[in-house]
Write a protein that holds these residues in place. Structure first.
Motif: not given
Length: 322
Positions: A27-33, A40-46, A66-72, A98-104
């Motif tokens: 996954l291509e992931v963008f982070e801020a904070g 953590p707060i994870v933003l999921c696009h449509g 917040h630790h902002v985590i935004v995957p494509n 879920v795996a993204l949470l595990d990664h962080y």
């Protein structure tokens, strides 16, 4: 960031991505904070969106601590695009998160979803309730499962040209038209303040891809449209459309799951969205607060300040430390 294509460079203000291996995909992931580790707060696009669809929310949420985590998500951007259609069902999509949470190293997080991202977040909260501490969804309310598969019901009531049905019953047809008209399709789709009009016959997404003149006003700036168009020109639309092709599979996967969302939830509607509010939302999401904004479907991009205010206000009331 740099856009796709040999001569196509687009700059919009967004974090640089990292590529993370999770759940058998990248996954291509963008982070801020990142300095706000632990919140953590994870933003999921449509669909057909990208992580950059949250460009107005990322800085505001990071500034609020917040630790902002935004995957494509899978199928999008530089994230993996598996060939197998079933690789895009709710088990895989929620498993990626879920795996993204595990990664962080996070036990749980607040999840925010728009459109299809909201469907994934609702599903995540049902399938992995211990990993979700709060739900914030925009546009798409909780979808009641019902006694018959979703596409079957849509086909009966909305017909074979309804785009959900068409994507399922005529695989590859719409994909090819959208791929051949990428920039025009996205230009015509990302609009606001549309004039009221009765529904037209035919497949709406194919019609949008072929329409010469857009209606209403643009949601994206020229640079933003260029970025979206360059990205989808590189990836095609099939990965994202494959999410639609799993709706009935998702219906079966959710058969034995408790249908009630236990987490506190915020539901944000656009009062001019073509997606109707749910009359039975509180039946399935008992701890829900509802906000309606004066806009269409692309809520976080049409009304960024109001969206941010609604989210931050709700988070602040849910937890005084916010």
């Amino acid at each position: 960031m740099t856009g796709f294509g040999p001569h196509h460079v687009v700059m919009i203000d967004f974090p640089e991505p990292t590529v993370v291996s999770v759940n058998g995909v990248e996954l291509e992931v963008f982070e801020a904070g990142r300095e706000n580790a632990g919140r953590p707060i994870v933003l999921c696009h449509g669909w057909p969106e990208l992580a950059q669809s949250w460009r107005h929310q990322v800085p505001a949420l990071a500034a609020a601590g917040h630790h902002v985590i935004v995957p494509n998500q899978r199928g999008y951007g530089r994230s993996s695009r598996p060939d197998d259609v079933t690789a895009y069902d709710i088990a895989h999509l929620s498993g990626d998160l879920v795996a993204l949470l595990d990664h962080y190293g996070y036990a749980d997080a607040t999840f925010v979803g728009h459109d299809w991202g909201a469907f994934v977040v609702w599903g995540l909260a049902l399938l992995h309730p211990g990993r979700v501490n709060a739900v914030i969804n925009l546009s798409l309310p909780y979808q009641e499962r019902g006694e018959r598969p979703w596409i079957e019901v849509m086909e009966e009531f909305l017909g074979g040209d309804f785009y959900f049905v068409h994507f399922n019953r005529q695989p590859g047809v719409a994909d090819a038209v959208l791929d051949a008209n990428t920039s025009r399709f996205l230009r015509n789709l990302y609009r606001k303040n549309l004039p009221p009009a009765p529904p037209q016959p035919g497949m709406v997404m194919i019609d949008l891809a072929r329409a010469e003149t857009p209606l209403g006003e643009p949601v994206l700036s020229d640079d933003e449209l260029d970025l979206f168009a360059a990205t989808f020109a590189s990836t095609g639309f099939t990965g994202g459309i494959n999410w639609y092709r799993n709706l009935d599979r998702n219906w079966r996967l959710l058969a034995g799951v408790d249908p009630v969302i236990a987490q506190p939830a915020l539901m944000i509607y656009g009062d001019r969205d073509t997606i109707a509010p749910s009359e039975r939302l509180a039946t399935f999401v008992p701890d829900v607060e509802v906000v309606t904004l004066d806009c269409g479907h692309w809520i976080p991009q049409e009304r960024p300040a109001e969206t941010n205010a609604a989210i931050l206000s709700w988070l602040g009331r849910r937890s005084p430390s916010y």
